[in-house]
Design a protein around this motif. Structure first.
Motif, PDB file in Angstrom:
ATOM      1  N   UNK A 171      -0.756   0.558 -11.502  1.00  0.00           N
ATOM      2  CA  UNK A 171      -1.482  -0.349 -10.615  1.00  0.00           C
ATOM      3  C   UNK A 171      -2.801   0.310 -10.238  1.00  0.00           C
ATOM      4  N   UNK A 172      -3.862  -0.480 -10.181  1.00  0.00           N
ATOM      5  CA  UNK A 172      -5.167   0.009  -9.746  1.00  0.00           C
ATOM      6  C   UNK A 172      -5.540  -0.717  -8.462  1.00  0.00           C
ATOM      7  N   UNK A 173      -5.845   0.064  -7.412  1.00  0.00           N
ATOM      8  CA  UNK A 173      -6.246  -0.511  -6.137  1.00  0.00           C
ATOM      9  C   UNK A 173      -7.735  -0.280  -5.900  1.00  0.00           C
ATOM     10  N   UNK A 174      -8.339  -1.238  -5.224  1.00  0.00           N
ATOM     11  CA  UNK A 174      -9.755  -1.132  -4.864  1.00  0.00           C
ATOM     12  C   UNK A 174     -10.003  -1.997  -3.640  1.00  0.00           C
ATOM     13  N   UNK A 175     -10.573  -1.407  -2.594  1.00  0.00           N
ATOM     14  CA  UNK A 175     -10.916  -2.180  -1.403  1.00  0.00           C
ATOM     15  C   UNK A 175      -9.743  -2.843  -0.725  1.00  0.00           C
ATOM     16  N   UNK A 176      -8.570  -2.181  -0.747  1.00  0.00           N
ATOM     17  CA  UNK A 176      -7.407  -2.743  -0.067  1.00  0.00           C
ATOM     18  C   UNK A 176      -6.693  -3.841  -0.830  1.00  0.00           C
ATOM     19  N   UNK A 177      -7.024  -3.983  -2.113  1.00  0.00           N
ATOM     20  CA  UNK A 177      -6.396  -5.020  -2.934  1.00  0.00           C
ATOM     21  C   UNK A 177      -5.928  -4.421  -4.262  1.00  0.00           C
ATOM     22  N   UNK A 178      -5.056  -5.157  -4.948  1.00  0.00           N
ATOM     23  CA  UNK A 178      -4.686  -4.792  -6.316  1.00  0.00           C
ATOM     24  C   UNK A 178      -5.757  -5.338  -7.242  1.00  0.00           C
ATOM     25  N   UNK A 179      -6.489  -4.418  -7.883  1.00  0.00           N
ATOM     26  CA  UNK A 179      -7.574  -4.836  -8.761  1.00  0.00           C
ATOM     27  C   UNK A 179      -7.103  -5.088 -10.180  1.00  0.00           C
ATOM     28  N   UNK A 180      -5.984  -4.487 -10.566  1.00  0.00           N
ATOM     29  CA  UNK A 180      -5.473  -4.671 -11.916  1.00  0.00           C
ATOM     30  C   UNK A 180      -4.153  -3.956 -12.080  1.00  0.00           C
ATOM     31  N   UNK A 181      -3.440  -4.286 -13.121  1.00  0.00           N
ATOM     32  CA  UNK A 181      -2.146  -3.671 -13.406  1.00  0.00           C
ATOM     33  C   UNK A 181      -1.807  -3.847 -14.872  1.00  0.00           C
ATOM     34  N   UNK A 182      -0.861  -3.043 -15.344  1.00  0.00           N
ATOM     35  CA  UNK A 182      -0.414  -3.169 -16.722  1.00  0.00           C
ATOM     36  C   UNK A 182       0.107  -1.853 -17.250  1.00  0.00           C
TER      37      UNK A 182
END
Length: 278
Positions: free
Chosen positions: A212-223
């Protein structure tokens, strides 16, 4: 369908000073997997982790453990923290007892186990982390790497279903880093779900099964690691570099030195095998 042992659904969280740390985070940690959570400082990784064992409570949204919504009464919190253990980035923030043995025994004692059961758990945790000889050593005399291993043994002695590690390799030399990763692989093979946050993209790429990639308090991407680390837009957004193995493999494909359909190697040995097979 995947079985999530931990799940966040549209979780929002603000700190008392008004800082918005989580902004609608939704993700699921699959049972028995090795999961890496990446992102720059301030992305919300540590805040999310502290929601997973009930230290923080969402402003809105819900957290689930093993399919059941987390409740915030005393008995529910005790059960959750028995099953979800967090190893903090700085071991000095976790260690407080006089000796290593006393430190590791604290958790099992709080579970109400008898003296013999506590002793068995502590000895197993010390053996698993390779620190048996440190049992009577004062914690303040430990090296940083030894403190890191003791902080992991702290959690292992609780025999949790999930271990969450915040930057497990931070400030560790390569030898201690390899030792920690080998330990995580071993406990994962025994059925424990392992989640880590890290800035080390090479380690995340080679070690994890899902990212999981987080950015700015959100999930920006996953895989999968292969998918995430080939997503140039996602990496740029999160300020992440490509792992060396991905970068080299893509460069060699562009130069015609590797076949276009060759898979991405996940380790140094796989990369060398790919070169040998040309």
């Amino acid at each position: 369908m995947a079985e999530f042992i931990l799940e966040a659904r549209d979780v929002f969280f603000d700190y008392p000073d008004g800082t918005s740390a989580l902004k609608g985070v939704s993700l699921g940690i699959e049972k028995g997997k090795k999961v890496a959570v990446l992102g720059p400082n301030g992305a919300g990784k540590s805040t999310l982790f502290l929601h997973f064992n009930g230290v923080y409570r969402p402003k809105s949204g819900k957290v689930f453990f093993s399919g059941s919504e987390v409740r915030y009464n005393h008995s529910s919190m005790m059960a959750l923290r028995k099953n979800v253990g967090i190893v903090f980035q700085d071991p000095d923030a976790q260690l407080f007892s006089a000796s290593v043995y006393q430190e590791i025994s604290f958790g099992p004692l709080n579970l109400g186990l008898n003296e013999e059961q506590v002793k068995e758990r502590v000895n197993r945790a010390m053996a698993a982390t390779g620190i048996t000889e440190l049992g009577e050593k004062p914690t303040h005399l430990l090296s940083y790497g030894e403190k890191k291993l003791v902080s992991i043994a702290d959690i292992l002695a609780m025999e949790p279903s999930v271990i969450i590690c915040d930057e497990p390799a931070a400030c560790l030399d390569p030898g201690h880093t390899a030792r920690v990763l080998e330990l995580f692989d071993r406990i994962n093979r025994n059925g424990t779900t392992v989640v880590m946050s890290t800035h080390d993209v090479d380690m995340a790429y080679s070690w994890s099964e899902y990212v999981y990639v987080m950015h700015g308090g959100k999930i920006a991407g996953e895989g999968t690691p292969q998918a995430v680390f080939q997503d140039d837009g996602l990496l740029k957004l999160a300020g992440l570099q490509k792992p060396l193995l991905v970068d080299l493999s893509e460069h060699m494909r562009r130069k015609g030195l590797l076949a276009e359909n060759s898979g991405l190697p996940r380790s140094r040995s796989e990369f060398l095998q790919l070169l040998d097979s040309r």
